[in-house]
Design a protein around this motif. Structure first.
Motif, mmCIF file in Angstrom:
data_model
loop_
_atom_site.group_PDB
_atom_site.id
_atom_site.type_symbol
_atom_site.label_atom_id
_atom_site.label_comp_id
_atom_site.label_asym_id
_atom_site.label_seq_id
_atom_site.Cartn_x
_atom_site.Cartn_y
_atom_site.Cartn_z
ATOM 1 N N PHE A 9 65.686 94.709 25.649
ATOM 2 C CA PHE A 9 65.690 93.240 25.667
ATOM 3 C C PHE A 9 66.618 92.758 24.548
ATOM 4 N N GLY A 10 67.449 91.764 24.853
ATOM 5 C CA GLY A 10 68.404 91.283 23.842
ATOM 6 C C GLY A 10 69.655 92.144 23.804
ATOM 7 N N SER A 11 70.048 92.651 24.988
ATOM 8 C CA SER A 11 71.130 93.651 25.027
ATOM 9 C C SER A 11 72.518 93.056 24.836
ATOM 10 N N THR A 12 72.627 91.719 24.820
ATOM 11 C CA THR A 12 73.955 91.131 24.568
ATOM 12 C C THR A 12 74.031 90.601 23.140
ATOM 13 N N GLY A 13 73.039 90.931 22.326
ATOM 14 C CA GLY A 13 72.960 90.381 20.962
ATOM 15 C C GLY A 13 73.713 91.204 19.937
ATOM 16 N N ASP A 14 73.651 90.692 18.719
ATOM 17 C CA ASP A 14 74.389 91.273 17.592
ATOM 18 C C ASP A 14 73.877 92.675 17.232
ATOM 19 N N LEU A 15 72.563 92.816 17.160
ATOM 20 C CA LEU A 15 71.998 94.104 16.761
ATOM 21 C C LEU A 15 72.316 95.187 17.796
ATOM 22 N N ALA A 16 72.211 94.802 19.073
ATOM 23 C CA ALA A 16 72.496 95.763 20.150
ATOM 24 C C ALA A 16 73.923 96.278 20.010
ATOM 25 N N VAL A 42 68.710 93.981 29.167
ATOM 26 C CA VAL A 42 68.174 92.712 29.649
ATOM 27 C C VAL A 42 68.776 91.600 28.795
ATOM 28 N N GLY A 43 69.170 90.506 29.430
ATOM 29 C CA GLY A 43 69.738 89.396 28.643
ATOM 30 C C GLY A 43 69.769 88.117 29.442
ATOM 31 N N ARG A 44 70.045 87.038 28.729
ATOM 32 C CA ARG A 44 70.040 85.716 29.344
ATOM 33 C C ARG A 44 71.360 85.402 30.054
ATOM 34 N N GLN A 45 72.425 86.085 29.571
ATOM 35 C CA GLN A 45 73.732 85.845 30.194
ATOM 36 C C GLN A 45 73.782 86.483 31.577
ATOM 37 N N HIS A 85 69.604 90.421 34.530
ATOM 38 C CA HIS A 85 69.636 89.078 33.962
ATOM 39 C C HIS A 85 68.263 88.433 34.116
ATOM 40 N N LEU A 86 67.646 88.074 33.006
ATOM 41 C CA LEU A 86 66.379 87.330 33.116
ATOM 42 C C LEU A 86 66.089 86.530 31.859
ATOM 43 N N ASP A 87 65.308 85.458 32.057
ATOM 44 C CA ASP A 87 64.856 84.676 30.906
ATOM 45 C C ASP A 87 63.501 85.259 30.512
ATOM 46 N N VAL A 88 63.399 85.759 29.304
ATOM 47 C CA VAL A 88 62.185 86.498 28.928
ATOM 48 C C VAL A 88 60.926 85.632 28.913
ATOM 49 N N THR A 89 61.109 84.316 28.903
ATOM 50 C CA THR A 89 59.933 83.450 28.835
ATOM 51 C C THR A 89 59.375 83.134 30.227
ATOM 52 N N LYS A 90 60.129 83.477 31.282
ATOM 53 C CA LYS A 90 59.697 83.115 32.643
ATOM 54 C C LYS A 90 59.230 84.351 33.405
ATOM 55 N N SER A 119 64.972 93.732 20.970
ATOM 56 C CA SER A 119 66.000 93.315 20.010
ATOM 57 C C SER A 119 66.284 91.826 20.214
ATOM 58 N N VAL A 120 65.238 91.045 20.054
ATOM 59 C CA VAL A 120 65.301 89.596 20.310
ATOM 60 C C VAL A 120 64.625 88.866 19.153
ATOM 61 N N ALA A 121 64.740 87.531 19.163
ATOM 62 C CA ALA A 121 64.100 86.734 18.112
ATOM 63 C C ALA A 121 62.588 87.006 18.111
ATOM 64 N N LYS A 123 60.041 85.222 17.924
ATOM 65 C CA LYS A 123 59.142 84.340 18.701
ATOM 66 C C LYS A 123 58.911 84.892 20.109
ATOM 67 N N PHE A 124 59.761 85.840 20.546
ATOM 68 C CA PHE A 124 59.601 86.405 21.890
ATOM 69 C C PHE A 124 58.770 87.686 21.919
ATOM 70 N N PHE A 125 58.425 88.235 20.757
ATOM 71 C CA PHE A 125 57.773 89.556 20.738
ATOM 72 C C PHE A 125 56.490 89.563 21.583
ATOM 73 N N ASP A 126 55.598 88.585 21.308
ATOM 74 C CA ASP A 126 54.313 88.597 22.025
ATOM 75 C C ASP A 126 54.506 88.231 23.493
ATOM 76 N N ILE A 148 59.795 97.491 18.057
ATOM 77 C CA ILE A 148 59.919 96.101 17.603
ATOM 78 C C ILE A 148 60.721 96.054 16.317
ATOM 79 N N GLU A 149 61.606 95.085 16.250
ATOM 80 C CA GLU A 149 62.395 94.844 15.039
ATOM 81 C C GLU A 149 61.595 94.006 14.048
ATOM 82 N N LYS A 150 62.064 93.950 12.821
ATOM 83 C CA LYS A 150 61.451 93.007 11.889
ATOM 84 C C LYS A 150 62.041 91.616 12.160
ATOM 85 N N PRO A 151 61.484 90.494 11.768
ATOM 86 C CA PRO A 151 60.277 90.420 10.958
ATOM 87 C C PRO A 151 59.010 90.444 11.806
ATOM 88 N N PHE A 152 57.981 91.095 11.265
ATOM 89 C CA PHE A 152 56.705 91.139 11.957
ATOM 90 C C PHE A 152 55.787 90.121 11.275
#
Ligand code: NAD
Length: 488
Positions: A9-16, A42-45, A85-90, A119-121, A123-126, A148-152
């Motif tokens: 998750f977050g595969s188009t992000g900086d950490l990935a 997985v990503g939003r784009q 492609h998916l929105d993780v909140t839906k 590998s996402v913000a 707020k999406f962990f839970d 899971i990445e930090k911060p926890f």
């Protein structure tokens, strides 16, 4: 190693792109990934598989420590990757993700072993953990794991809430919480240094050690992270996680066996013995600072409050130093000092063990001044270990002088933290991941400091960028008759 699907998750992000793809690629070069291995980004784009594969390729060309020279290796590597492609909140989208995972499992003969990397913000962990459960992605005939990445959490309460939600979907032994300091080779080496060397093991206690100093200083400022950092500060960004993890690794006692369970048990005992700070005591044992304008490597730099995205009246700590006590029979009476800061004179993470100077009086009678023995463990950017001893200099009439024995390992081609950690997670070894009880006890210890900072119960010392931090940090050690070593 088991065959598996790796869902990122977050595969188009900086950490990935900076860490995770290069880590997987280097593991492939070292033949440390399973025979059947499927990665689903997985990503939003909206991206096709080919576009995603070319994003992955670009990341290797830019960030991998070994660049893809051999095209057959590269093609073999990129073929592993698919994109969803998916929105993780839906809810929609998780079903197609499940179908994609199952389709690849069938194609490659993977027995439903699933690794989920968030590998996402935060707020999406839970949200993601619960949707993995609800969608059926988490109902496997094989195993499932969650990285899971930090911060926890942002404080004790939010960390507890988050853990409660995540543990509805994953068991504790399925959760791999990353603290990338635990992936640094010299941090992993601490355990061997302490326990594989009888000369150190015998000295690793309050009879011989005068104090322990753990420093993580950076020359960079807040960079583009003001939005996050101005609400976090060094206390949340560094102390609650990395600094306390290094403290646990340094102070833990010899585990019964070198297993994840026993090492984590010893780390837990350190945290249980860490003397709690009362809010009113914070001012005595903690120094908070914030960088003002100054100079780094002959270049003028602005102060924290002038940084884009930072409020002009910000009271955020960019520097924290603290004195800690571990109330167990091994460490009773030995202060542990930690300090971390941005815009400091030097980029350096290191641990200094200062030994008691028991022979001092003997030599003072002869007008000599033996300095204490120091064991210095350099973690970043240089890696190495050195021991400062006293020796007679025959060229100076046998005068006592400090000499340094350097036993730095050859660090050329050493894997990066993310490679080591990812490899461990792939083979199910959780030794260098953070257990929930470590997260919780770290937040418990830090909580009174957070409150004292919020209520301004202690001063915020401004320090010039490019310095060693506030003068108060030097005084903290001076009160005990010590000094920070390695400050020039
Ligand atoms: P980023 O903002 O660069 O990437 C976030 C990713 O999440 C992107 O791929 C984005 O498309 C995706 N995303 C965002 N909202 C989404 C949604 N609603 N649905 C689907 N996907 C969505 O962040 P990053 O820097 O890669 O950081 C990721 C995590 O790693 C964070 O928890 C961060 O704290 C942690 N971390 C990052 C670094 C680093 O060096 N970048 C270091 C340590 C920890």
């Amino acid at each position: 190693m088991d065959s598996m699907t790796f869902v990122l998750f977050g595969s188009t992000g900086d950490l990935a792109k900076r860490k995770i793809f290069p880590a997987i690629y280097n593991l492939l070069l070292d033949q440390k990934i399973p025979r059947a291995f499927s990665v689903i980004g997985v990503g939003r784009q909206e991206l096709t598989d080919v576009e995603f594969q070319s994003f992955v390729e670009q990341s290797l060309r830019t960030f991998s420590r070994r660049k893809p020279e051999d095209d057959s290796n590269l093609e073999e590597f990129l073929r592993i990757f698919r994109y969803c492609h998916l929105d993780v909140t839906k809810n929609e989208g998780y079903q197609s993700l499940l179908e994609m995972v199952q389709c690849r499992e069938k194609e490659l003969g993977i027995p439903e072993n699933r690794m989920f990397y968030l590998s996402v913000a935060p707020k999406f962990f839970d949200v993601i953990a619960l949707k993995i459960k609800e969608s059926g992605l988490g109902s496997t005939k094989g195993w499932k794991r969650l990285i899971i990445e930090k911060p926890f959490g942002h404080d004790l309460k939010s960390a507890q809430d988050l853990n409660e939600k995540v543990s509805k979907a994953f068991e504790e032994d399925e959760i791999y919480r990353i603290d990338h300091y635990l992936g640094k080779p010299m941090v992993q080496n601490l355990e061997a240094l302490e326990f594989a060397n009888p000369v150190f093991q015998a000295l690793w206690n309050n009879q011989y050690i005068a104090n322990v100093q753990i420093t993580a200083s950076e020359t960079v400022g807040v960079e583009e992270r003001a939005g996050y950092y101005d609400h976090a500060g060094a206390i949340r960004d560094m102390v609650q996680n990395h600094m306390l993890q290094m403290l646990m690794m340094t102070a833990m006692q010899l585990p019964k066996r070198l297993t994840a369970k026993d090492i984590r048990h010893e780390k837990r005992k350190v945290m249980e013995s860490l003397r709690p700070l009362r809010k009113d005591d914070v001012v005595k044992h903690v120094v908070r600072g914030q960088y003002g304008p100054g100079e780094i490597q002959n270049k003028a730099v602005i102060g924290y409050r002038e940084e884009p995205g930072v409020t002009r009246s910000s009271m955020t700590d960019t520097f924290v130093a603290a004195r800690l006590w571990i109330d167990d029979p091994f460490w009773k009476g030995v202060p542990f000092y930690i300090r971390t800061g941005k815009r400091m004179r030097e980029k350096s993470t290191h641990i200094v063990i200062e030994f008691k100077n028991t022979v001092k009086d003997l030599y003072i009678a002869q007008n000599e001044k033996p300095v204490p023995n120091l064991l210095v463990i350099q973690i970043n950017p240089n890696e190495g270990v050195s021991l400062q001893l006293n020796s007679k200099n025959p060229l100076k009439s046998g005068q006592i002088e400090p000499v340094t024995v350097d036993f730095s390992p050859d660090t050329k081609d050493v894997p990066e933290a993310y490679e080591l950690l990812l490899f461990d997670a792939l083979r199910g070894d959780s030794t260098f991941f953070v257990h929930w009880n470590e997260v919780e006890s770290s937040w418990k210890w830090v909580q009174p400091i957070l409150e004292a900072f919020e209520e301004n119960l202690l001063p915020l010392h401004l320090y010039p960028a490019g310095s060693e931090g506030p003068e108060a940090s030097r005084k903290l050690l001076e009160e005990d008759g010590f000094q920070w070593w390695l400050d020039k």
